[in-house]
Write a protein that holds these residues in place. Structure first.
Motif, PDB file in Angstrom:
ATOM      1  N   ASP A 168       0.842  -1.201   0.000  1.00  0.00           N
ATOM      2  CA  ASP A 168       0.000   0.000   0.000  1.00  0.00           C
ATOM      3  C   ASP A 168       0.869   1.240   0.000  1.00  0.00           C
ATOM      4  N   ARG A 173      -3.684   3.386  -0.190  1.00  0.00           N
ATOM      5  CA  ARG A 173      -4.135   2.832  -1.488  1.00  0.00           C
ATOM      6  C   ARG A 173      -3.217   1.691  -1.908  1.00  0.00           C
ATOM      7  N   ARG A 174      -3.798   0.513  -2.180  1.00  0.00           N
ATOM      8  CA  ARG A 174      -3.020  -0.653  -2.590  1.00  0.00           C
ATOM      9  C   ARG A 174      -2.651  -0.520  -4.073  1.00  0.00           C
ATOM     10  N   THR A 305     -10.875   7.277  -0.470  1.00  0.00           N
ATOM     11  CA  THR A 305      -9.490   7.736  -0.313  1.00  0.00           C
ATOM     12  C   THR A 305      -9.309   8.699   0.855  1.00  0.00           C
TER      13      THR A 305
END
Length: 661
Positions: A168, A173-174, A305
C-alpha cells in the motif's frame, strides 16, 4: 456420584490398559518406540519448515514495510513510469544487507513489473507475464508464504522462502504485490543441527519427550505471531473506535504532505460538542458508546481515499486529497447530516452535534500550518454557537491572536493585581427615590490604558477557565468595599456558569463572606438562564446551598431567553431583572406592550420575587415601569457605573438617596 463414578471407572480402564502394555515383551516396546520416533521425526520436520517459513515471512514483511516507505520508485513503477536506476540500486543494496535473495513486483492483475535478484535487475519481459498467486494476494489483501528447496548453478542446495505481500501507498491505497524471496539455508542448517541433537536424545528417551519440544515450539511461534499482530494494531489504531490513532494519523499525513507537488489537500477538524458534559452527566461508559457511534457515522460519509484519525478524546481529523473548498464544505455538511439523529444507549437518548473547521491546504503550506488553520476554524464554529461547519479565512488568525493577547492580559492582571477593577452602578428603589444597592461590574484595562469590553474578555475568561480565579478575586474585592457601606444597602455580583461547573462555588462564597465578616443577607448573586439550561440538577443543588446561607439569588437578563418562565417556579429566585434589551424598540404608548410588561410583573409578584428594570435611560421608561409596579430601577438615567471611591462619596452626600445621574 454418577458422573464422578463414570470418570473413575474410565481412569481405572485406562490404567488397566497401560498395565497390560507394560507386560508386552521388550521387543514390541522397541518397535513401538521406533514407530513413535518415526512419526515424531515427520512431525518435527513439519515444525522445522513452519519455523523457517515463519521467520522468513517476518523478515520479508518487516523489510518490505520499511523499503516501501523509503522507495517511492516502486509506486512509480506500479503506475507505469520508468524507475530511477539509483533508487533500484539502493533497493538492491538494502535487499543484500537484509538477506533478501530475490524481489519481484506485480501489478494488481499479476503482471510482473520488476524483477531483481542477487545478480541484478532484469527487465520484466525476460520473465513470465502473470502470476495467479499475486492476483489472489492483491484481491484478498492476505499474503501467502511458500518454502521450497532448490539447487543453484554451483550444485549447492538452498532453502528459499517466498512471501507474497500486498503493498500500500502512504495514503492507504493498494498498488501492487511484492514477492520477497528470503534465503533461509543458513537458518535451516542451524535448526537442523538443533533437531538432530534432539533426535539423538530421543533415541535414549521416549516418544513423549520427543514430542514436547515441537509442541512448545509451535505454540510459542503462534503465540508470538498473535502478540505481534496485537502490538501492531495497538501502535497504529485507536482501541475504542478502530480509527487511526494520533501518532499513525500524523505519520500518514506527514507522508502525504511530503510527497505532494501541486495537490490541494483538505483538512476537516471535528469536535464533539459538549462531550465533557456527556461524560460528567451520563458517565464514561455512555461517552465511549457515543464516540464509537459518531466515528461510525463519520466514516459512513467519507470517500474511499479519505483518511480519518482520532486525535484526541473528542476530536477527529479528516484529510481529503485532491479536493476543493466546495468539495470540503460538501463533505463537512454530509458528516453533519450523518450525525443529525438521536442516539440511544442503555435507555438514555441524546442528539449529538459536531463543530467542524475546514481548510484547503495549497502547495507550499506545511502540515502544521494547515492543521492550525483548521483548528482556528473549529474554534470559530464553537464560538458561533456550535453544531456548524466553518471554513478557514485569514482573518481568523488575527482574531485568535487578539484572543491570546487578552488571555495573557487576564493572567497578568491576576498575577499583578492590576488591570482588573470593579465599578459600581447604583440600584434605586421606592419609585427611584433612594439608593438601595449597587451592582458590581467587572472591568479590564490594557497596559496602555485602553478599556476592553466585558462582552469580549468575559467569554475568553470562561473558555480559558480563568473566570474561576477572576470570580473569586472580584467577590473578595467587592465584599471588602461594600463592608463600609450603610448596612441597609446590598451589593450584586454576577456569577458565571463555569464557576458552577468547577463545583467549588458554594465553598468559595462561604469563605469570602467569613473572611470579610460580611452579612450574607446583603449579598445578591446574579445568574443567567444559560447556567440553568446546561446542568439542571447540579446547579439546582448549588443554588439551594447558596440560598441556605442567606444569600439572595437573582435571575439576570430575564426576557432574552426562551425558557425562563419554565424555570422560575423550580429555582425559587429572589429577584427577576428585566433585561435592558427588553426596553429597546418598543412603543411605550402601546397597550399591548404595557400588557406584556404588566404580565411579567404580576408573575414575579405572584412568585414572591422582587423585580428590577435594567437599562432605564429615559424619564418615559421610568414613569411607565414605576406605574406598572417594578420594585427597583437601574440605568444611565439614574446613575452610571462609578469607582468605589465615587460610590462611597455618593453615599456621604445629604441626602445620599437621591438619583445620581
Amino acid at each position: 456420584m454418577g458422573y464422578l463414578g463414570a470418570r473413575m471407572r474410565q481412569r481405572r480402564q485406562i490404567l488397566a490398559r497401560y498395565g497390560k502394555a507394560l507386560a508386552i515383551p521388550a521387543a514390541i516396546v522397541c518397535i513401538l518406540a521406533l514407530s513413535i520416533m518415526f512419526v515424531a521425526d515427520v512431525y518435527l520436520h513439519h515444525a522445522l519448515e513452519k519455523t523457517i517459513a515463519y521467520d522468513a515471512e517476518n523478515r520479508a514483511r518487516n523489510w518490505s514495510e520499511d523499503i516501501i516507505s523509503r522507495t517511492p520508485e516502486l509506486e512509480l513503477i506500479a503506475i507505469g513510469r520508468s524507475p530511477d536506476r539509483g533508487g533500484l540500486d539502493g533497493l538492491r543494496g538494502s535487499a543484500e544487507k537484509n538477506g533478501i535473495y530475490w524481489i519481484r513486483l506485480y501489478s494488481p492483475k499479476g503482471l510482473l513489473l520488476l524483477d531483481l535478484d542477487d545478480s541484478g535487475f532484469h527487465p520484466a519481459s525476460d520473465r513470465h507475464s502473470g502470476d495467479a498467486i499475486a492476483r489472489e494476494a492483491f484481491r484478498s489483501g492476505e499474503g501467502q508464504t511458500t518454502l521450497r528447496e532448490t539447487t543453484d548453478s554451483d550444485g549447492l542446495s538452498r532453502v528459499l522462502v517466498e512471501t507474497y505481500i500486498p503493498v500500500d501507498s502512504h495514503d492507504g491505497r493498494r498498488f501492487g504485490v511484492m514477492k520477497v524471496t528470503v534465503d533461509q539455508t543458513g537458518f535451516a542448517q542451524s535448526l537442523n543441527g538443533v533437531f538432530h541433537n534432539l533426535n539423538i536424545l530421543l533415541i535414549f528417551g521416549s516418544a513423549v519427550v520427543y514430542l514436547i519440544p515441537s509442541l512448545v515450539l509451535i505454540f510459542k511461534a503462534e503465540q508470538l505471531r498473535g502478540k505481534d499482530k496485537a502490538l501492531l494494531e495497538l501502535s497504529q489504531f485507536d482501541p475504542l473506535t478502530g480509527l487511526l490513532n494520533r501518532r499513525e494519523f500524523n505519520n500518514r499525513c506527514a507522508a502525504l504532505f511530503d510527497r505532494r507537488r501541486f495537490q490541494l489537500i483538505g483538512i476537516l477538524f471535528v469536535d464533539v460538542d459538549r462531550f465533557k458534559n456527556v461524560n460528567d452527566d451520563l458517565g464514561h461508559e455512555f461517552g465511549d458508546a457515543l464516540l464509537k457511534h459518531i466515528s461510525t457515522r463519520i466514516v459512513s460519509a467519507l470517500g474511499p481515499t479519505d483518511l480519518i484519525g482520532r486525535i484526541g478524546g473528542d476530536e477527529f481529523m479528516i484529510v481529503s486529497s485532491f479536493t476543493t473548498r466546495s468539495d470540503l464544505a460538501d463533505l463537512g455538511n454530509a458528516i453533519q447530516a450523518a450525525i443529525d439523529a438521536p442516539f440511544s444507549h442503555n435507555g438514555t437518548t441524546i442528539t449529538p452535534s459536531l463543530s467542524l473547521g475546514g481548510h484547503v491546504s495549497r502547495p507550499g503550506e506545511t502540515l502544521e500550518a494547515a492543521i492550525h488553520a483548521a483548528d482556528l476554524a473549529t474554534y470559530q464554529a464553537k464560538a458561533n454557537g456550535r453544531a456548524q461547519l466553518v471554513m478557514y479565512s485569514p482573518e481568523m488568525g488575527s482574531a485568535q491572536d487578539r484572543r491570546r493577547a487578552i488571555e495573557a492580559m487576564l493572567r497578568d492582571a491576576l498575577a499583578s493585581d492590576s488591570g482588573l477593577f470593579v465599578e459600581y452602578q447604583p440600584i434605586f428603589g421606592n419609585k427611584a427615590a433612594e439608593i438601595v444597592g449597587f451592582e458590581a461590574l467587572l472591568r479590564l484595562r490594557s497596559q496602555r490604558g485602553n478599556p476592553i469590553s466585558p462582552a469580549e474578555f468575559i467569554p475568553i475568561a470562561e473558555d480559558s477557565g480563568l473566570i474561576v480565579q477572576i470570580g473569586e478575586w472580584t467577590l473578595t474585592k467587592v465584599l471588602k468595599t461594600a463592608r463600609d457601606w450603610p448596612e441597609d444597602l446590598f451589593v450584586a455580583v454576577n456569577l458565571s456558569a463555569v464557576q458552577f461547573k468547577d463545583g467549588n462555588i458554594v465553598e468559595m462564597v462561604r469563605d469570602r463572606l467569613f473572611e470579610a465578616a460580611f452579612d450574607p443577607a446583603r449579598l445578591e448573586l446574579e445568574v443567567t438562564e444559560s447556567l440553568i439550561l446546561e446542568s439542571d440538577e447540579d446547579v439546582k443543588e448549588q443554588l439551594a446551598a447558596l440560598k441556605a446561607m442567606g444569600v439572595s439569588i437573582a435571575l439576570d437578563d430575564f426576557g432574552t431567553g426562551y425558557s425562563s418562565l419554565g424555570y422560575l417556579w423550580k429555582y425559587q429566585f429572589d429577584k427577576l431583572k428585566l433585561d435592558r434589551a427588553f426596553l429597546e424598540g418598543f412603543n411605550f404608548a402601546s397597550d399591548k406592550y404595557r400588557q406584556v410588561i404588566s404580565t411579567i410583573v404580576e408573575l414575579g409578584q405572584n412568585l414572591g420575587m422582587e423585580l428590577t428594570a435594567e437599562g432605564v435611560e429615559t424619564p418615559q421608561q421610568l414613569s411607565m415601569l414605576a406605574e406598572i409596579g417594578f420594585d427597583q430601577f437601574q440605568g444611565f438615567l439614574l446613575g452610571r457605573p462609578m469607582s468605589a471611591d465615587a460610590a462611597a462619596a455618593l453615599l456621604t452626600t445629604e441626602p445620599h438617596r437621591k438619583a445620581a445621574g
